[in-house]
Design a protein around this motif. Structure first.
Motif, short mmCIF file in Angstrom:
data_model
loop_
_atom_site.label_atom_id
_atom_site.label_comp_id
_atom_site.label_asym_id
_atom_site.label_seq_id
_atom_site.Cartn_x
_atom_site.Cartn_y
_atom_site.Cartn_z
N VAL A 83 0.67 -1.38 0.06
CA VAL A 83 -0.02 -0.24 0.33
C VAL A 83 0.71 0.88 -0.09
CG1 VAL A 83 -2.11 0.97 1.38
CG2 VAL A 83 -1.72 -1.19 1.16
N ALA A 123 -6.55 8.99 -2.32
CA ALA A 123 -6.45 7.56 -1.64
C ALA A 123 -5.78 6.74 -2.81
CB ALA A 123 -7.02 7.04 -0.75
N GLN A 124 -4.74 6.64 -2.50
CA GLN A 124 -4.24 5.68 -3.29
C GLN A 124 -4.66 3.93 -3.14
OE1 GLN A 124 0.05 6.00 -4.47
NE2 GLN A 124 -0.78 7.72 -6.18
N GLN A 125 -5.05 3.36 -3.29
CA GLN A 125 -5.44 1.48 -3.41
C GLN A 125 -4.68 0.37 -4.35
OE1 GLN A 125 -8.81 -0.17 -5.66
NE2 GLN A 125 -9.16 1.82 -5.67
N THR A 126 -3.85 -0.22 -4.00
CA THR A 126 -3.23 -1.29 -4.36
C THR A 126 -4.51 -2.69 -5.04
OG1 THR A 126 -1.26 -1.55 -2.05
CG2 THR A 126 -1.80 -3.09 -3.76
N ALA A 176 -4.67 3.88 -8.24
CA ALA A 176 -4.50 1.96 -8.02
C ALA A 176 -3.09 2.30 -8.30
CB ALA A 176 -5.55 2.13 -8.11
N TYR A 178 0.21 -1.20 -8.50
CA TYR A 178 0.06 -2.67 -8.97
C TYR A 178 2.36 -2.50 -8.51
CZ TYR A 178 1.27 -7.22 -10.05
OH TYR A 178 1.47 -8.72 -9.71
N GLY A 212 -9.61 -4.33 -7.62
CA GLY A 212 -9.26 -3.43 -6.80
C GLY A 212 -10.49 -2.27 -7.40
N ARG A 213 -11.05 -1.23 -6.63
CA ARG A 213 -12.15 -0.88 -6.40
C ARG A 213 -11.96 0.62 -6.86
NH1 ARG A 213 -10.41 -2.10 -1.02
NH2 ARG A 213 -10.33 0.69 -0.88
#
Length: 897
Positions: free
Chosen positions: A22, A30-33, A615, A617, A647-648
């Motif tokens: 993360v 907010a970055q998501q993984t 997002a 990876y 991911g979302r």
């Protein structure tokens, strides 16, 4: 200094890291993984062992995979626990495979990994030896094995196969290479790489004693011993030692010498790296040529004069052989071929396996289409946790390098850097998952990028930019070339629609330039503006009024709404580990997917000028595509295969409606053959979200045009316009159709209103014929000119233009072109010939090249007989001499009447 096989393997190492982390919060977003939820591992054939019906391979990211050779089907895969791990040699001992491994950039290799293959479809890791070390060569002698660790020979006890034990260590002259050699009787013939071939007494297997060594033979990688001769596969080495198959007299190990050598491959350069393993069948030795992608079959019946009898083309390494079944396997990085060697002098190909090695990807519904090493493939990605290969097509000449793939409607196009004169391949994609080859195109130089804007294809290559008509995919036709030479050659091209609704193209060049072209008059394009880039580009895409340029892991967004004055909008600077491959960017709806070898970043373009990943990876990615549901990213990465990342992500939900469809001109009297008609689609966004320049596909009379709604984005509640232009052809009972978001890039809850069709006026076909051919004058004389006046009539109901007419008299041909002939009208055309005795017919053909669609194609010719051609009848009636009575020696003049 010594070289070994591992050094060669490491030189081309690639790595995938499936771990994730993360990144936290950047710039308030907010970055998501993205989390891996499914994978179809790729194929990587760095080494192979063959037994019975099975081949066992090892490679990058895969400890061991098993393949059924009769069916050429992968049965089981044991994925490495760390994708940086790769295997470079595999040896079978009973029910176990011993896999020699290394880890890129890390010292903690597991060493030799032991895999239980008693159930070939389910290989299981059961042990390891020498963690933290790398080994070279693995030669088995009963319950003892000999392997090299640097310049030391380790003698291992294999009585407990899953738990080898070190018996002793013996110093060596060099580092073993390749297979390590072989045991014959009580002697070990050890290939010590660049140090040469040594011979050991192993009458006590656990206590080898050196008997001698032969040096300066190159890099010894494997050997086969027949009688008093060892046939050694030797790579090139320092001091001018060439790669060759060398024959060593080993009758006296203390005084060995080379008695013959055979240079292999194509003169005058030959192969520098004869490979391993060697396979002997009868008196024929099979030798892989690593740098020529071929295998030489050598007759060694006379050891002092070995001769090449034939060559197996396509793959430069031997995987192994199972002689009881007369089976040989050759391989390269992602393919292998099975051969029947019952007649060793003339092997026959049984079949080929095309491995999974995706390098470029695009999505079509629930199919993922990929360009791979040597071909293309399709994957069923309906179930993200279980992606499956659905079809593959191996292509001639094994195209490779800088793969790209795109699709519009039923036409898919893939390109490769090298392709044996077929660098661009066209496929019929009407019946996915099948990709049926239908045509190819070569610009005559390396291909770097393609962009499909049907009916045209743009090809960026080492010599410039080509505009290619692909209306008939089986026969692409180049319409224009914009020359560009090194160093400012194009490295990619993209096609889109400008703010004014005109088609545009963007090109990025090696010398850091973005070029914007007006493409509204295809096949001709015009350079309208340029922009200097802050980095060396690798890829470009168009999203509405924006050009997205990727390179070196960075992403730049340029506003190109004013083509002559482009301006920077946003820039994302990649600061991670240096990219090891080409950076790619793809746009799906409002999302941009940036692949930069070491990872992936997803951007929401609706948030521009904010360009912060939503997002990320952390793992090996060569290219990526977005699923039809918008919540799964498909990452492709060569030997690591296809990975589903979840991911979302913003769903991009909007109800796009195609509310109106119209065309101009509308007067049937103006809808003539050859006229350009403009079709306009009115697209409404019923919301709730803004949509970035949604694509629209138009179809008329078998012609397909892909375009986009004008402007940067279509906000909720707004209406946008997309236009397309077609050249009319005769036809009846037709419809014109438009589809918004044809590839389902957005989450649209109501797809039924995305399509609109309406009847298109009939355009009747002409019917051309030659009504008559008049000859003037009516009395012809040999050698004198005459004129043919042909009357061409259009008895059909449609206009014909332009009309070509061909007239032929003997070997003489005359052509003329009429601007057009309306329905019911007729036009005359003249030609002049010289009369020749014996030639009595003039042929007249209208539309000789059959370019005009007619209601009757059988009445286009007329053979007109000529009037009789007069020929003179000459007679000598008198001869007059002067003087009349000459004397001897006089000059006489003779006159004939």
């Amino acid at each position: 200094m010594n070289v070994n096989a591992r050094a060669w393997r490491t030189a081309s190492f690639t790595v995938l890291m499936l771990g994730f982390f993360v990144l936290g919060i950047t710039a308030g977003v907010a970055q998501q993984t993205l989390v891996p939820i499914g994978q179809l591992p790729g194929d990587s054939f760095q080494a192979m062992a063959v037994r019975g019906n099975y081949a066992f391979t090892t490679g990058y990211g895969v400890l061991l995979a098993s393949y059924d050779l009769p069916t050429r089907y992968r049965r089981g895969v044991l994925v490495a626990e760390d994708p940086r791990l790769f295997g470079y040699h595999v040896a079978l001992v009973g029910d176990y495979a011993y896999v020699l491994t290394a880890k890129k950039g890390a010292p903690d290799s597991p060493g030799i990994v032991i895999v239980d293959v008693s159930a070939p479809n389910n290989p299981r890791r059961v042990g390891a030896y020498g963690a933290g070390s790398s080994f070279d060569g693995f030669v088995v002698n009963g319950n003892v094995a000999y392997t090299g660790r640097g310049e030391q020979l380790q003698v291992l006890n294999l009585s407990n196969p899953a738990n080898p034990q070190l018996i002793r260590t013996v110093p060596l002259t060099g580092t073993p290479a390749g297979t390590g050699g072989t045991v014959v009787g009580n002697r070990l013939y050890l290939c010590e790489g660049s140090a040469g071939l040594s011979v050991w007494d192993v009458s006590q297997p656990d206590n080898p004693a050196r008997l001698g060594i032969v040096q300066n033979i190159g890099v010894a990688r494997d050997c086969v011993v027949v009688g008093n001769y060892a046939f050694v596969s030797c790579g090139a080495w320092l001091g001018g030692i060439e790669g060759a198959l060398r024959v060593v007299d080993v009758s006296n190990p203390a005084s060995m010498n080379v008695v013959a050598e055979l240079r292999l491959g194509s003169p005058p350069f030959y192969a520098t790296n004869p490979w391993y393993p060697l396979v002997l069948r009868d008196n024929y030795l099979f030798v892989g040529l690593h740098d020529e992608n071929s295998v030489s079959v050598v007759d060694i019946s006379n050891p002092l004069s070995p001769q090449v009898r034939t060559t197996l083309q396509g793959e430069g390494a031997i995987g192994g052989a199972y002689l009881p079944d007369n089976r040989l396997v050759t391989l390269r990085s992602n393919t292998f071929t099975v051969w029947d060697i019952s007649n060793a002098a003339a092997p026959t190909k049984v079949g080929m396996y095309f491995g999974i090695s995706p390098q470029a990807a695009t999505r079509a519904g629930n199919w993922l289409l990929t360009a791979e090493q040597g071909g293309v493939a399709s994957y069923d990605v309906t179930v993200p946790s279980n992606p499956a290969r659905a079809g593959s097509t191996t292509l001639p000449f094994s195209p490779t390098g800088n793969q790209r793939i795109t699709i519009q409607g039923d036409l898919a196009v893939a390109s490769f850097l090298y392709g044996g004169g077929q660098e661009v391949r066209l496929f019929d994609a009407a019946t996915l998952p099948a990709l049926v080859p239908v045509g190819s195109y070569s610009p005559g130089s390396n291909v770097y990028g393609i962009a499909l804007q049907r009916p045209f294809l743009l090809v960026a290559h080492g010599g410039g930019l080509d505009v290619v008509r692909v209306e008939n995919p089986a026969a692409p036709v180049r319409e224009q070339r914009i020359p560009m030479n090194f160093p400012n050659y194009p490295v990619d091209v993209a096609a889109g629609v400008g703010a004014d609704g005109s088609p545009i193209a963007c090109v990025v060049t090696f010398e850091r330039q973005l070029q914007i072209y007006f493409a509204g008059e295809l096949p001709l394009i015009r350079l309208d503006g340029t922009f200097s880039l802050p980095f060396r580009p690798a890829d470009v895409e168009i999203a509405g009024n924006f050009a997205l340029v990727a390179g070196n892991g960075d992403l730049l967004v340029v506003d190109i709404s004013d083509r002559a004055n482009p301006r920077q909008v946003a820039f994302w600077d990649y600061t991670g580990a240096g990219p090891g491959g080409a950076t790619r960017v793809q746009v799906y709806g409002n999302l941009a997917l940036l692949s930069y070898y070491w990872g992936l970043a997803v951007f929401d373009l609706s948030q521009l000028p904010n360009l912060t990943p939503i997002a990320v990876y952390d793992g090996r990615v060569d290219d990526a595509a977005l699923s039809s549901t918008g919540d799964v990213v498909w990452a492709v990465s060569g030997a690591s295969g296809v990975v589903a990342l979840q991911g979302r992500l913003p769903e991009g939900t909007s109800d796009l409606q195609l509310r109106a469809l119209r065309f101009s001109p509308t007067d049937p009297a103006d809808l003539l053959d050859g006229v350009t008609v403009t079709v306009e689609a009115e697209v409404f966004n019923a919301g709730p979200e803004s949509v970035l320049a949604p694509p629209v596909r138009f179809v008329l009379d078998g012609q397909t045009v892909e375009t986009r709604v004008r402007g940067t984005s279509l906000a909720a509640g707004q209406t946008g316009i997309a236009t397309a232009r077609f050249t009319l052809r005769p036809g009846t009972g037709r419809t014109v159709q438009a589809i918004v978001d044809p590839n389902n890039q957005w989450n649209d809850p109501i797809r039924a209103n995305n399509v609109r069709s309406q009847p298109f006026p009939d355009l009747a076909r002409p019917d051309l014929s030659v009504a008559e051919a008049q000859i003037q004058p009516t009395e012809l004389v040999h050698g004198e000119e005459f004129t043919v006046r042909a009357l061409v009539r259009n008895a059909g109901a449609g206009l014909a233009r332009p009309v070509s007419v061909l007239m032929q008299y003997g070997d003489n041909v005359a052509r003329a072109t009429l601007n057009g002939i309306r329905a019911g009208a007729q036009e005359a055309v003249n030609a002049t010939f010289t009369a020749a005795a014996g030639q009595t017919v003039v042929q007249v053909k209208v539309d000789p090249d059959n370019r005009i669609e007619e209601s009757d194609e059988g009445n286009n010719e007329l053979a007109q007989n000529l009037p009789p051609i007069a020929t003179p009848d000459l007679e000598i009636i008198d001869l007059i001499f002067a003087p009349a009575n000459p004397d001897e020696g006089d000059t006489v003049r003779v006159t004939a009447k």
